[in-house]
Design an enzyme around this catalytic site. Sequence first.
Site, PDB file in Angstrom:
ATOM      1  N   GLY A  54      -2.741  -4.607   5.400  1.00 50.44           N
ATOM      2  CA  GLY A  54      -2.461  -5.989   5.748  1.00 50.44           C
ATOM      3  C   GLY A  54      -3.766  -6.747   5.887  1.00 50.44           C
ATOM      4  O   GLY A  54      -4.817  -6.142   6.136  1.00 50.44           O
ATOM      5  N   GLN A  59      -9.160 -13.254   8.709  1.00 49.72           N
ATOM      6  CA  GLN A  59     -10.026 -12.150   8.277  1.00 49.72           C
ATOM      7  C   GLN A  59     -10.786 -12.454   6.993  1.00 49.72           C
ATOM      8  O   GLN A  59     -11.656 -11.677   6.583  1.00 49.72           O
ATOM      9  CB  GLN A  59      -9.195 -10.881   8.058  1.00 49.72           C
ATOM     10  N   CYS A  99      -8.408  -1.710  11.816  1.00 51.70           N
ATOM     11  CA  CYS A  99      -8.459  -3.110  11.405  1.00 51.70           C
ATOM     12  C   CYS A  99      -9.623  -3.280  10.442  1.00 51.70           C
ATOM     13  O   CYS A  99     -10.719  -2.798  10.709  1.00 51.70           O
ATOM     14  CB  CYS A  99      -8.667  -3.999  12.625  1.00 51.70           C
ATOM     15  N   LEU A 100      -9.387  -3.957   9.326  1.00 50.64           N
ATOM     16  CA  LEU A 100     -10.460  -4.132   8.344  1.00 50.64           C
ATOM     17  C   LEU A 100     -11.645  -4.889   8.932  1.00 50.64           C
ATOM     18  O   LEU A 100     -12.766  -4.734   8.459  1.00 50.64           O
ATOM     19  CB  LEU A 100      -9.928  -4.863   7.107  1.00 50.64           C
ATOM     20  N   HIS A 141       0.502  -6.556  14.068  1.00 51.65           N
ATOM     21  CA  HIS A 141      -0.969  -6.546  14.042  1.00 51.65           C
ATOM     22  C   HIS A 141      -1.491  -7.791  13.314  1.00 51.65           C
ATOM     23  O   HIS A 141      -2.377  -8.485  13.819  1.00 51.65           O
ATOM     24  CB  HIS A 141      -1.461  -5.265  13.353  1.00 51.65           C
ATOM     25  N   GLU A 142      -0.922  -8.060  12.134  1.00 52.43           N
ATOM     26  CA  GLU A 142      -1.402  -9.210  11.347  1.00 52.43           C
ATOM     27  C   GLU A 142      -1.078 -10.525  12.048  1.00 52.43           C
ATOM     28  O   GLU A 142      -1.886 -11.455  12.049  1.00 52.43           O
ATOM     29  CB  GLU A 142      -0.803  -9.190   9.937  1.00 52.43           C
ATOM     30  N   HIS A 145      -3.576 -11.615  14.549  1.00 55.47           N
ATOM     31  CA  HIS A 145      -4.781 -12.262  14.007  1.00 55.47           C
ATOM     32  C   HIS A 145      -4.631 -13.789  13.983  1.00 55.47           C
ATOM     33  O   HIS A 145      -5.612 -14.516  14.117  1.00 55.47           O
ATOM     34  CB  HIS A 145      -5.064 -11.788  12.578  1.00 55.47           C
TER      35      HIS A 145
END
Length: 183
Positions: A54, A59, A99-100, A141-142, A145
């Site tokens: 995701g 991000q 997380c990226l 999670h997304e 953000h």
Amino acid sequence: MKRADPPSPESLQLVLYPHPALKKTAKPVERFDDWLRTVVERMKDLMVEHKGVGLAGPQVGLSLRLFVASPEGKREEAVAYINPVLSDEHGSEEGEEGCLSLPDIRVKVERFQAVRVEAMDVTGQAFVVDAEDFPARVIQHENDHLDGILLLDRMSPMAKLANRKKIKELEERSQKPEARSQK
Ligand code: ZN
């Protein structure tokens, strides 16, 4: 006053903690145009390139309420959720997340086991998804953000302590002027 041009989709790159875009509350998407469609395609590319499941607007430095997600990490299965709203959350489940924007950090996070998400696609068409288990985790999670919430805010004090070196490294790296990786 001149309106700032939106960044070109090709120029978008993954941003890491503590980039300021990651802490902002993102704004709703208002224009469903070619720019948006190209941004979504670029985000799918970046998600797959960085082996994520995701990726949210903040991000890539865009403070907009959208994310792409593919629980299997497959580009062809990636779905864009624009202006998502979560509801009907129920159950709870603990699971490991990364997380990226926080490379090399993995922590256990408690999430709802199931959620409903109402969102729009790139054409502005509304759709609804009822997600459970891992797909529901990815969506939560997304969606976090979009409200400036990171894994760091969901971590237990113990997990924060265990990851303090990696967190500090990220903070220090961001303070160096133009720290280009030599890889
Ligand atoms: Zn993330």
